[in-house]
Scaffold this motif. Structure first.
Motif, PDB file in Angstrom:
ATOM      1  N   ASP A 138       6.727   8.237   7.264  1.00 30.24           N
ATOM      2  CA  ASP A 138       7.364   8.982   8.346  1.00 30.24           C
ATOM      3  C   ASP A 138       8.878   9.025   8.149  1.00 30.24           C
ATOM      4  N   TRP A 139       9.461   7.899   7.745  1.00 32.61           N
ATOM      5  CA  TRP A 139      10.918   7.888   7.547  1.00 32.61           C
ATOM      6  C   TRP A 139      11.306   8.793   6.372  1.00 32.61           C
ATOM      7  N   ILE A 140      10.553   8.711   5.281  1.00 32.37           N
ATOM      8  CA  ILE A 140      10.898   9.522   4.107  1.00 32.37           C
ATOM      9  C   ILE A 140      10.908  11.010   4.466  1.00 32.37           C
ATOM     10  N   GLU A 141       9.915  11.451   5.234  1.00 34.71           N
ATOM     11  CA  GLU A 141       9.799  12.890   5.503  1.00 34.71           C
ATOM     12  C   GLU A 141      10.548  13.341   6.749  1.00 34.71           C
ATOM     13  N   ASN A 142      10.821  12.423   7.684  1.00 36.67           N
ATOM     14  CA  ASN A 142      11.422  12.838   8.950  1.00 36.67           C
ATOM     15  C   ASN A 142      12.724  12.124   9.298  1.00 36.67           C
ATOM     16  N   GLY A 143      13.002  10.993   8.682  1.00 34.19           N
ATOM     17  CA  GLY A 143      14.204  10.248   9.027  1.00 34.19           C
ATOM     18  C   GLY A 143      15.260  10.203   7.946  1.00 34.19           C
ATOM     19  N   ARG A 144      14.864  10.525   6.718  1.00 29.43           N
ATOM     20  CA  ARG A 144      15.765  10.390   5.573  1.00 29.43           C
ATOM     21  C   ARG A 144      17.018  11.242   5.698  1.00 29.43           C
ATOM     22  N   SER A 145      16.914  12.384   6.351  1.00 26.48           N
ATOM     23  CA  SER A 145      18.062  13.298   6.457  1.00 26.48           C
ATOM     24  C   SER A 145      19.194  12.703   7.290  1.00 26.48           C
ATOM     25  N   ARG A 146      18.876  11.661   8.071  1.00 25.99           N
ATOM     26  CA  ARG A 146      19.896  11.039   8.923  1.00 25.99           C
ATOM     27  C   ARG A 146      20.399   9.717   8.354  1.00 25.99           C
ATOM     28  N   LEU A 147      20.241   9.529   7.054  1.00 23.83           N
ATOM     29  CA  LEU A 147      20.725   8.309   6.410  1.00 23.83           C
ATOM     30  C   LEU A 147      22.249   8.295   6.438  1.00 23.83           C
ATOM     31  N   PRO A 148      22.862   7.258   7.029  1.00 21.59           N
ATOM     32  CA  PRO A 148      24.333   7.213   7.111  1.00 21.59           C
ATOM     33  C   PRO A 148      24.974   7.137   5.725  1.00 21.59           C
ATOM     34  N   ALA A 149      26.172   7.651   5.616  1.00 20.86           N
ATOM     35  CA  ALA A 149      26.912   7.604   4.354  1.00 20.86           C
ATOM     36  C   ALA A 149      27.139   6.153   3.943  1.00 20.86           C
ATOM     37  N   GLY A 150      26.947   5.892   2.646  1.00 23.41           N
ATOM     38  CA  GLY A 150      27.228   4.564   2.116  1.00 23.41           C
ATOM     39  C   GLY A 150      26.146   3.535   2.343  1.00 23.41           C
ATOM     40  N   VAL A 151      25.023   3.922   2.961  1.00 20.24           N
ATOM     41  CA  VAL A 151      23.920   3.006   3.232  1.00 20.24           C
ATOM     42  C   VAL A 151      22.723   3.401   2.369  1.00 20.24           C
ATOM     43  N   GLY A 152      22.067   2.426   1.776  1.00 18.48           N
ATOM     44  CA  GLY A 152      20.873   2.668   0.988  1.00 18.48           C
ATOM     45  C   GLY A 152      19.634   2.184   1.720  1.00 18.48           C
ATOM     46  N   VAL A 153      18.482   2.738   1.353  1.00 24.62           N
ATOM     47  CA  VAL A 153      17.201   2.303   1.895  1.00 24.62           C
ATOM     48  C   VAL A 153      16.275   1.985   0.733  1.00 24.62           C
ATOM     49  N   LEU A 154      15.690   0.806   0.788  1.00 31.00           N
ATOM     50  CA  LEU A 154      14.715   0.375  -0.213  1.00 31.00           C
ATOM     51  C   LEU A 154      13.371   0.215   0.491  1.00 31.00           C
ATOM     52  N   ILE A 155      12.386   0.968   0.049  1.00 29.37           N
ATOM     53  CA  ILE A 155      11.063   0.900   0.664  1.00 29.37           C
ATOM     54  C   ILE A 155      10.098   0.193  -0.285  1.00 29.37           C
ATOM     55  N   VAL A 156       9.531  -0.904   0.201  1.00 31.59           N
ATOM     56  CA  VAL A 156       8.564  -1.692  -0.567  1.00 31.59           C
ATOM     57  C   VAL A 156       7.194  -1.414   0.035  1.00 31.59           C
ATOM     58  N   HIS A 157       6.430  -0.585  -0.641  1.00 31.43           N
ATOM     59  CA  HIS A 157       5.134  -0.161  -0.141  1.00 31.43           C
ATOM     60  C   HIS A 157       4.037  -1.061  -0.693  1.00 31.43           C
ATOM     61  N   ALA A 158       3.321  -1.735   0.212  1.00 31.76           N
ATOM     62  CA  ALA A 158       2.176  -2.574  -0.155  1.00 31.76           C
ATOM     63  C   ALA A 158       2.585  -3.756  -1.030  1.00 31.76           C
ATOM     64  N   VAL A 159       3.366  -4.658  -0.459  1.00 30.67           N
ATOM     65  CA  VAL A 159       3.770  -5.848  -1.208  1.00 30.67           C
ATOM     66  C   VAL A 159       2.567  -6.725  -1.529  1.00 30.67           C
ATOM     67  N   ASN A 160       1.503  -6.605  -0.740  1.00 31.56           N
ATOM     68  CA  ASN A 160       0.247  -7.307  -0.992  1.00 31.56           C
ATOM     69  C   ASN A 160      -0.863  -6.263  -1.133  1.00 31.56           C
ATOM     70  N   PRO A 161      -0.894  -5.557  -2.253  1.00 31.46           N
ATOM     71  CA  PRO A 161      -1.849  -4.449  -2.384  1.00 31.46           C
ATOM     72  C   PRO A 161      -3.302  -4.904  -2.412  1.00 31.46           C
ATOM     73  N   TYR A 162      -3.544  -6.112  -2.912  1.00 32.53           N
ATOM     74  CA  TYR A 162      -4.919  -6.627  -2.924  1.00 32.53           C
ATOM     75  C   TYR A 162      -5.455  -6.739  -1.495  1.00 32.53           C
ATOM     76  N   GLY A 163      -4.691  -7.383  -0.618  1.00 33.11           N
ATOM     77  CA  GLY A 163      -5.136  -7.537   0.761  1.00 33.11           C
ATOM     78  C   GLY A 163      -5.296  -6.200   1.460  1.00 33.11           C
ATOM     79  N   PHE A 164      -4.410  -5.252   1.149  1.00 37.28           N
ATOM     80  CA  PHE A 164      -4.474  -3.909   1.731  1.00 37.28           C
ATOM     81  C   PHE A 164      -5.789  -3.240   1.321  1.00 37.28           C
ATOM     82  N   ALA A 165      -6.075  -3.253   0.025  1.00 35.70           N
ATOM     83  CA  ALA A 165      -7.248  -2.547  -0.482  1.00 35.70           C
ATOM     84  C   ALA A 165      -8.557  -3.212  -0.062  1.00 35.70           C
ATOM     85  N   TRP A 166      -8.585  -4.545  -0.089  1.00 35.92           N
ATOM     86  CA  TRP A 166      -9.809  -5.276   0.218  1.00 35.92           C
ATOM     87  C   TRP A 166      -9.930  -5.599   1.706  1.00 35.92           C
TER      88      TRP A 166
END
Length: 366
Positions: A84-112
């Motif tokens: 949701d942030w990537i498609e709808n919130g990214r355009s409002r990213l303040p100047a000089g600020v970065g965003v790091l998105i860690v998707h599924a840090v525990n992919p095994y638990g997610f999948a199983w």
């Protein structure tokens, strides 16, 4: 995109679809994620990976990190909030600020559809110093056989429930929660097991922190998505930094009076050992402000029952994904930690957008 449409768009039916949605969102944004491939496969043989995407200037001194699926099956709302942030919130990213998105840090638990990792470890109890004596939890030792029985037959479950009830009556609800969920390091196969060494997911997150040079940044906000505690659909920002510390004062300034602190008794959560928050703090010190964004679902006794069933399934069977018992247990744990109701999903994204906005505004103004 309005909340209702977003809720119907970004919530996935399983890990594989969640990963596709994330990759698609990144592709539309012109960003190529870096994938940290897990050595295990999903229940249908699919590749498992922690996928990481960076947005904003590479040399940003201030960074918002969003983490999903620390507790595996809880990954559905976190993944949706990230897309949701990537498609709808990214355009409002303040100047000089970065965003790091860690998707599924525990992919095994997610999948199983498990709350733990492939090692059977609760990732959010795994951030201890394993060179030192491990924390003890005598209350858990007393309750282990009741929390994770060897059988799910009626007589065994009734006896287990009586034992838990007797412990509650003798020690109180808070002590029961501390014993059950505070973290234990003596019983592999048990609930909330913190492990005997760093898990793949912990080592991977440490690599991500190093690869993206987060310790070199001036300020880092971490929002770690969770579910299972608190009122239905409400997103509680939990700060487990030391009360009165710079880290927690910053959380209160950014997110307001809704911030709760387990160590002050103001949270739906009790104090716990081995939290990811402590690992971030060891690596980044006062630069990091971490909140677990905890979405309420159903009452804790129901959570205890679904975890009991899932641990029994993985401890005592070969986990046939097509077996009716497996399907029932997995459907119940999924329903508890990630309700597939549009109203719950809509509430999740409302609070996600609010916390994302507050974090970015706080970073930009700092």
């Amino acid at each position: 995109m309005d909340l209702l449409t977003a809720a119907g768009t970004y919530f996935a039916k399983d890990y594989a679809e969640a990963r596709r949605k994330f990759m698609t969102a990144c592709d539309k944004a012109g960003v190529k994620p870096k994938s940290y491939v897990n050595p295990h496969a999903g229940p249908n043989g699919e590749e498992l990976a922690t996928d990481v995407a960076w947005f904003g200037p590479e040399d940003a001194k201030k960074v918002l990190v969003m983490v999903s699926s620390t507790h595996g099956v809880e990954g559905f709302p976190g993944s949706a909030g990230q897309c949701d942030w990537i498609e709808n919130g990214r355009s409002r990213l303040p100047a000089g600020v970065g965003v790091l998105i860690v998707h599924a840090v525990n992919p095994y638990g997610f999948a199983w559809l498990r709350r733990c990792t492939e090692e059977g470890v609760d990732l959010n109890r795994n951030w201890v110093d394993f060179s030192r004596p491990l924390p003890e939890n005598p209350g858990y030792e007393e309750l282990h056989d009741a929390l994770v029985p060897r059988s799910l037959d009626e007589a065994t479950i009734e006896a287990a429930d009586r034992k838990v009830k007797a412990y509650r009556e003798q020690h109180g609800e808070t002590q029961l929660n501390l014993a059950r969920s505070g973290g234990q390091y003596s019983r592999p196969g048990g609930v909330f097991f913190g492990g005997r060494e760093p898990t793949w997911a912990r080592r991977t997150l440490e690599r991500i922190i190093a690869d993206y040079r987060l310790a070199e940044r001036d300020l880092v906000a971490v929002v770690d998505y969770h579910t299972g505690l608190g009122p239905f659909g409400y997103g509680e920002p939990i700060a487990d930094h030391t009360p009165g510390s710079v880290n927690v004062k910053r959380a209160l300034a950014w997110y307001g009076e809704s911030v709760t602190q387990p160590r002050l008794g103001t949270s739906s959560s009790v104090p716990k050992t081995g939290l990811a928050e402590y690992g971030w703090e060891r690596l980044l010190g006062e630069k990091v402000t971490f909140v677990a964004l905890e979405y309420g679902t159903y009452q804790p006794p129901r959570g205890m029952q679904v975890l009991r069933q899932d641990h029994w399934l993985h401890n005592e069977t070969n986990v046939d994904w097509n077996d009716p018992t497996t399907k029932r247990i997995k459907a119940e744990i999924r329903a508890h930690f990630a309700p597939q109701m549009l109203d719950w999903q809509e509430m999740v994204l409302f609070r996600s957008r609010q916390i994302q906005r507050q974090a970015l505004e706080g970073l930009a103004a700092a």
